[in-house]
Design an enzyme around this catalytic site. Structure first.
Site, PDB file in Angstrom:
ATOM      1  N   LYS A  54      97.648  40.339  68.397  1.00  0.00           N
ATOM      2  CA  LYS A  54      96.870  40.456  69.637  1.00  0.00           C
ATOM      3  C   LYS A  54      97.414  39.499  70.695  1.00  0.00           C
ATOM      4  O   LYS A  54      97.614  39.886  71.856  1.00  0.00           O
ATOM      5  CB  LYS A  54      95.383  40.192  69.355  1.00  0.00           C
ATOM      6  CG  LYS A  54      94.721  41.349  68.633  1.00  0.00           C
ATOM      7  CD  LYS A  54      93.362  41.001  68.024  1.00  0.00           C
ATOM      8  CE  LYS A  54      92.848  42.189  67.201  1.00  0.00           C
ATOM      9  NZ  LYS A  54      91.635  41.903  66.433  1.00  0.00           N
ATOM     10  N   GLN A  98      87.766  36.853  65.753  1.00  0.00           N
ATOM     11  CA  GLN A  98      88.278  37.723  64.693  1.00  0.00           C
ATOM     12  C   GLN A  98      87.285  37.782  63.523  1.00  0.00           C
ATOM     13  O   GLN A  98      86.851  36.741  63.024  1.00  0.00           O
ATOM     14  CB  GLN A  98      89.649  37.213  64.221  1.00  0.00           C
ATOM     15  CG  GLN A  98      90.336  38.105  63.207  1.00  0.00           C
ATOM     16  CD  GLN A  98      90.685  39.494  63.763  1.00  0.00           C
ATOM     17  OE1 GLN A  98      91.197  39.611  64.870  1.00  0.00           O
ATOM     18  NE2 GLN A  98      90.400  40.532  63.000  1.00  0.00           N
ATOM     19  N   ASP A 121      85.663  43.228  72.752  1.00  0.00           N
ATOM     20  CA  ASP A 121      85.589  44.003  71.515  1.00  0.00           C
ATOM     21  C   ASP A 121      84.498  45.067  71.594  1.00  0.00           C
ATOM     22  O   ASP A 121      84.455  45.981  70.770  1.00  0.00           O
ATOM     23  CB  ASP A 121      85.259  43.067  70.332  1.00  0.00           C
ATOM     24  CG  ASP A 121      86.431  42.917  69.381  1.00  0.00           C
ATOM     25  OD1 ASP A 121      87.360  43.741  69.445  1.00  0.00           O
ATOM     26  OD2 ASP A 121      86.411  41.965  68.580  1.00  0.00           O
TER      27      ASP A 121
END
Ligand code: NAP
Length: 295
Positions: A54, A98, A121
């Site tokens: 990422k 994460q 997200d």
């Protein structure tokens, strides 16, 4: 018949090229540089590789990127304080924590602490609620990537029977919801199956489009689908190690069997996976535009 392969690698590349143009324009015309922070707690190998990918992708697109690696015993309070710091940091438009988090940290509490305007997200209840209502919001990255793959491959979804396998909050539930909405790659009739579904085969056999997100390698076989089905395989299952020490991956669909009956199919690897990271970048650029009052 052998299916057309929907290449996530190629579609993701095209979207990244488009994003590079937008990022350059934002900088040149508005002096805006999108910023993303990725926060990793612990050293889960899969999570380390996701977070690294990422950050690397963000940098390659010209997005300002910070990566915070915290030890596995980091307290919930410390993590919440860090999120608060980034909620108030103007350089940062997107905050990604994460998952999974270590057991001693309350995942929901952490995700809910992220400013919904920086929730790239798309997991915050404010964004989930807006998604369900069909309002402008950050769409969760994997379902968002699936919509793009269908649209860019010219797969018609309107009026089609879509069967989603798996009801997770990050894939199954949101993609089922999005595909029944009045929107591009929507207007479908959607059935969602899970482990309590009585006759999953009955549903998969009549499906025009199957989206598999169960985490069981090669679960869907050729005798469970009809001719011409479109397959989106979200599963990423490690089924062994190659001699060079690389993980061997399989999807939730038996690719070799099912590709002979399907009209379109996504491979694993190289299908949905590359799209997920790309949609995170797209959401980060959207967050930067919103923060700058450009949308
Ligand atoms: P998850 O949280 O692992 O849950 C699996 C879901 O599948 C559950 O809802 C479960 O039902 C259902 N299920 C399991 N066995 C089933 C069966 N035989 N028939 C029907 N349903 C079944 O789901 P996830 O997080 O969405 O992950 C699913 C897979 O996608 C994993 O392989 C994951 O690694 C992969 N994934 C890939 C990406 C990507 O970017 N490519 C992103 C996210 C996830 P119950 O609820 O009844 O237990």
């Amino acid at each position: 018949m052998s299916a057309k392969i929907i290449s996530g690698v190629e579609i993701a590349k095209a979207i990244r090229e488009e994003l590079t143009v937008v990022v350059t324009e934002l900088k040149d015309k508005h002096n805006v540089v999108p910023g993303l922070v990725t926060i990793l707690v612990g050293e889960n190998p899969a999570s380390v590789s996701y977070v690294t990918a990422k950050s690397k992708t963000a940098k390659a697109l010209g997005i300002y990127s910070e990566q915070v690696d915290l030890p596995a015993d980091t307290s919930e309070e410390k993590l919440l304080a860090l999120i608060d710091q980034y909620n108030n940091d103007e350089k940062i438009n997107g905050i990604l924590v994460q998952l999974p988090l270590p057991k001693h940290i309350n995942e929901a509490k952490v995700l809910y602490a992220i400013d919904p305007n920086k929730d790239v997200d798309g997991f915050h209840p404010v964004n989930v609620g807006k998604m369900v209502l069909g309002e402008q919001c950050f769409l969760p990255c994997t379902p968002h990537g699936i919509l793009e793959m269908l649209e860019r491959s010219g797969v018609e979804t309107s009026g089609k029977e879509v069967v989603v396998l798996g009801r997770s909050n990050i894939v199954g539930k949101p993609i089922a919801n999005l595909m029944l909405q009045k929107r591009p790659s929507g207007n479908a009739t959607v059935t969602l199956c899970h482990t309590r579904t009585k006759d999953t085969d009955f549903h998969t056999r009549r499906a025009d489009i199957i989206i598999a997100a169960v985490g069981v390698p090669n679960l869907v076989k050729a005798n469970q689908v009809k001719d011409g089905v479109v397959i989106i395989d979200v599963g990423v299952n490690r089924i062994g190690m190659s001699e060079s020490g690389k993980a061997i991956l399989a999807g939730d669909v038996d690719f070799n069997e099912v590709k002979e009956k399907a009209s379109f199919i996504t491979p694993v690897p190289g299908g949905v996976g590359p799209m997920t990271i790309t949609m995170l970048m797209k959401n980060t650029v959207q967050a930067a535009k919103q923060a700058a009052g450009l949308i």
